[in-house]
Motif scaffolding. Structure first.
Motif, PDB file in Angstrom:
ATOM      1  N   ARG A   1       0.820  -1.212   0.000  1.00  0.00           N
ATOM      2  CA  ARG A   1       0.000   0.000   0.000  1.00  0.00           C
ATOM      3  C   ARG A   1       0.848   1.254   0.000  1.00  0.00           C
ATOM      4  NH1 ARG A   1      -3.895  -0.285   4.870  1.00  0.00           N
ATOM      5  NH2 ARG A   1      -2.724  -2.144   5.447  1.00  0.00           N
TER       6      ARG A   1
ATOM      7  N   MET B   1     -12.859  -9.202  -5.372  1.00  0.00           N
ATOM      8  CA  MET B   1     -13.724  -8.675  -4.320  1.00  0.00           C
ATOM      9  C   MET B   1     -15.124  -8.415  -4.848  1.00  0.00           C
ATOM     10  SD  MET B   1     -11.036  -6.118  -2.430  1.00  0.00           S
ATOM     11  CE  MET B   1     -12.052  -5.763  -1.010  1.00  0.00           C
TER      12      MET B   1
ATOM     13  N   MET C   1     -15.195  -3.654   1.850  1.00  0.00           N
ATOM     14  CA  MET C   1     -13.897  -3.118   2.250  1.00  0.00           C
ATOM     15  C   MET C   1     -14.086  -1.824   2.997  1.00  0.00           C
ATOM     16  SD  MET C   1     -12.173  -1.419  -1.073  1.00  0.00           S
ATOM     17  CE  MET C   1     -12.547  -2.406  -2.480  1.00  0.00           C
ATOM     18  N   ILE C   2     -13.045  -1.438   3.687  1.00  0.00           N
ATOM     19  CA  ILE C   2     -13.146  -0.276   4.558  1.00  0.00           C
ATOM     20  C   ILE C   2     -12.905   1.017   3.800  1.00  0.00           C
ATOM     21  CG2 ILE C   2     -12.081   0.871   6.533  1.00  0.00           C
ATOM     22  CD1 ILE C   2     -11.518  -1.939   7.671  1.00  0.00           C
ATOM     23  N   GLY C   3     -11.889   1.010   2.960  1.00  0.00           N
ATOM     24  CA  GLY C   3     -11.494   2.239   2.278  1.00  0.00           C
ATOM     25  C   GLY C   3     -12.113   2.382   0.896  1.00  0.00           C
ATOM     26  N   ASP C   4     -11.352   2.962   0.011  1.00  0.00           N
ATOM     27  CA  ASP C   4     -11.838   3.258  -1.326  1.00  0.00           C
ATOM     28  C   ASP C   4     -11.576   2.099  -2.290  1.00  0.00           C
ATOM     29  OD1 ASP C   4     -12.615   5.397  -3.436  1.00  0.00           O
ATOM     30  OD2 ASP C   4     -10.755   4.514  -4.178  1.00  0.00           O
TER      31      ASP C   4
ATOM     32  N   CYS D   1      -8.312   2.241  -4.002  1.00  0.00           N
ATOM     33  CA  CYS D   1      -7.163   2.412  -3.134  1.00  0.00           C
ATOM     34  C   CYS D   1      -6.557   3.792  -3.320  1.00  0.00           C
ATOM     35  CB  CYS D   1      -6.095   1.348  -3.386  1.00  0.00           C
ATOM     36  SG  CYS D   1      -6.744  -0.303  -3.498  1.00  0.00           S
TER      37      CYS D   1
ATOM     38  N   GLN E   1     -11.629  -7.688   7.302  1.00  0.00           N
ATOM     39  CA  GLN E   1     -12.064  -6.779   6.252  1.00  0.00           C
ATOM     40  C   GLN E   1     -10.875  -6.002   5.694  1.00  0.00           C
ATOM     41  OE1 GLN E   1     -15.071  -3.982   7.483  1.00  0.00           O
ATOM     42  NE2 GLN E   1     -16.226  -4.311   5.601  1.00  0.00           N
ATOM     43  N   PRO E   2     -10.669  -6.106   4.386  1.00  0.00           N
ATOM     44  CA  PRO E   2      -9.527  -5.413   3.787  1.00  0.00           C
ATOM     45  C   PRO E   2      -9.746  -3.907   3.720  1.00  0.00           C
ATOM     46  CG  PRO E   2     -10.873  -6.442   2.094  1.00  0.00           C
ATOM     47  CD  PRO E   2     -11.454  -6.855   3.401  1.00  0.00           C
ATOM     48  N   ILE E   3      -8.639  -3.182   3.768  1.00  0.00           N
ATOM     49  CA  ILE E   3      -8.706  -1.734   3.656  1.00  0.00           C
ATOM     50  C   ILE E   3      -9.032  -1.355   2.220  1.00  0.00           C
ATOM     51  CG2 ILE E   3      -7.466   0.409   3.997  1.00  0.00           C
ATOM     52  CD1 ILE E   3      -7.791  -1.035   6.586  1.00  0.00           C
ATOM     53  N   CYS E   4      -8.342  -1.976   1.290  1.00  0.00           N
ATOM     54  CA  CYS E   4      -8.579  -1.700  -0.125  1.00  0.00           C
ATOM     55  C   CYS E   4      -8.105  -2.905  -0.928  1.00  0.00           C
ATOM     56  CB  CYS E   4      -7.824  -0.444  -0.568  1.00  0.00           C
ATOM     57  SG  CYS E   4      -6.037  -0.654  -0.584  1.00  0.00           S
ATOM     58  N   ALA E   5      -8.211  -2.831  -2.241  1.00  0.00           N
ATOM     59  CA  ALA E   5      -7.900  -3.981  -3.087  1.00  0.00           C
ATOM     60  C   ALA E   5      -6.421  -4.368  -3.011  1.00  0.00           C
ATOM     61  CB  ALA E   5      -8.295  -3.689  -4.529  1.00  0.00           C
ATOM     62  N   VAL E   6      -5.555  -3.383  -2.882  1.00  0.00           N
ATOM     63  CA  VAL E   6      -4.133  -3.697  -2.772  1.00  0.00           C
ATOM     64  C   VAL E   6      -3.879  -4.481  -1.491  1.00  0.00           C
ATOM     65  CG1 VAL E   6      -1.833  -2.725  -2.467  1.00  0.00           C
ATOM     66  CG2 VAL E   6      -3.390  -1.697  -4.113  1.00  0.00           C
ATOM     67  N   ASP E   7      -4.476  -4.004  -0.414  1.00  0.00           N
ATOM     68  CA  ASP E   7      -4.370  -4.695   0.867  1.00  0.00           C
ATOM     69  C   ASP E   7      -4.886  -6.120   0.740  1.00  0.00           C
ATOM     70  OD1 ASP E   7      -4.017  -5.077   3.623  1.00  0.00           O
ATOM     71  OD2 ASP E   7      -6.086  -4.497   4.027  1.00  0.00           O
ATOM     72  N   TYR E   8      -6.033  -6.252   0.144  1.00  0.00           N
ATOM     73  CA  TYR E   8      -6.663  -7.565  -0.043  1.00  0.00           C
ATOM     74  C   TYR E   8      -5.772  -8.516  -0.833  1.00  0.00           C
ATOM     75  CZ  TYR E   8      -9.835 -11.012  -2.084  1.00  0.00           C
ATOM     76  OH  TYR E   8     -10.421 -12.171  -2.510  1.00  0.00           O
ATOM     77  N   ALA E   9      -5.297  -8.051  -1.961  1.00  0.00           N
ATOM     78  CA  ALA E   9      -4.503  -8.903  -2.844  1.00  0.00           C
ATOM     79  C   ALA E   9      -3.197  -9.320  -2.180  1.00  0.00           C
ATOM     80  CB  ALA E   9      -4.223  -8.180  -4.158  1.00  0.00           C
ATOM     81  N   PHE E  10      -2.555  -8.402  -1.505  1.00  0.00           N
ATOM     82  CA  PHE E  10      -1.302  -8.734  -0.842  1.00  0.00           C
ATOM     83  C   PHE E  10      -1.513  -9.735   0.275  1.00  0.00           C
ATOM     84  CE2 PHE E  10       2.621  -6.614  -2.037  1.00  0.00           C
ATOM     85  CZ  PHE E  10       2.187  -5.762  -3.025  1.00  0.00           C
TER      86      PHE E  10
ATOM     87  N   ARG F   1      -3.757 -11.965   0.273  1.00  0.00           N
ATOM     88  CA  ARG F   1      -4.159 -13.234  -0.300  1.00  0.00           C
ATOM     89  C   ARG F   1      -2.986 -14.043  -0.845  1.00  0.00           C
ATOM     90  NH1 ARG F   1      -9.619 -13.976  -3.803  1.00  0.00           N
ATOM     91  NH2 ARG F   1      -9.397 -16.181  -4.220  1.00  0.00           N
ATOM     92  N   ILE F   2      -1.934 -13.385  -1.269  1.00  0.00           N
ATOM     93  CA  ILE F   2      -0.760 -14.124  -1.742  1.00  0.00           C
ATOM     94  C   ILE F   2       0.421 -13.966  -0.806  1.00  0.00           C
ATOM     95  CG2 ILE F   2      -1.415 -14.009  -4.169  1.00  0.00           C
ATOM     96  CD1 ILE F   2       0.811 -11.825  -4.377  1.00  0.00           C
TER      97      ILE F   2
END
Lengths: 124, 124
Positions: free
Chosen positions: A28, A107, A114-117, A120, B9-18, B20-21
DNA sequence: CTGAATCCCCCAAGATACTG
DNA sequence: CAGTATCTTGGGGGATTCAG
């Protein structure tokens, strides 16, 4: 402190690369720096909503020592410190971008809140 | 056990993806499975030289539960279990590939030694 | 051969308070 | 504003043993 990348011999390039951008916040951090070109310490602290000052500083130092970001100190009162991606750091942007796209798609498909935008992107 | 991706709960998609892998072995596991199409438990154990049975099983289960790999059990004696990437898992290959290329370039530039193969390809 | 079951340790990460 | 300094903790991961 995370073990320095130089101190542990990697098994292979995949292992090496994953260790170099691993950790809870590095992805991030790089992503936000890419989106805003340059960010101050306080701006980063507000962008990474769940980070503590300690972890922010620690992660920034690791990324700097690792050559992925540049740290510019302005000797003023009040102090001002700016962070930006280095050339090497910028090379990672396409990777993070695609990973983010994949994450967004997943997602949406799984209906994960998700919490944010969604993109991102922070507002400040 | 790593916290399941669905439970935080992920903050954003980048957070989520990271997330997950993330983890010490997921990247290499996905990469090896991509290179060999299908691998048995024992083959994976020999490929990921520094992994213990416990971590191998645990990581495989997480990836399976996560929909990135498929686990096929053959009810034979002796037992035989095969692992392969799912369609979703295959979508991640380009990123890992890109990351590996970046890692290789960095290691060459910085003259970093490694234990295994340059291309992260195992022999068996 | 493919795991499961324990026990244990270390350290990334969190909480809180303080400072040039 | 941009950090440090301590203390604490949770759980990822290691080592070993056992099982179908």
């Amino acid at each position: 402190m995370q073990a320095k990348i130089q101190d542990v011999q990697p098994i292979c390039a995949v292992d090496y690369a994953f260790r170099r951008i691993g950790g809870k916040y590095k992805g991030r951090l790089l992503w936000y720096l890419h989106n805003h070109q340059v960010l101050r310490y306080g701006e980063l602290r507000r962008s990474i909503v769940d980070i503590t000052p300690k972890m922010l500083t620690q992660t920034l130092r690791e990324l700097e020592e690792d050559g992925l970001i540049h740290r510019e100190v302005y000797h003023e009162v009040p102090p001002k410190v700016e962070y930006r991606l280095t050339t090497v750091g910028q090379e990672l942007v396409p990777f993070i971008e695609h990973l983010r796209d994949w994450g967004m798609q997943q997602m949406r498909k799984e209906n994960i809140p998700m919490i944010g935008d969604t993109n991102c992107i922070t507002n400040d």
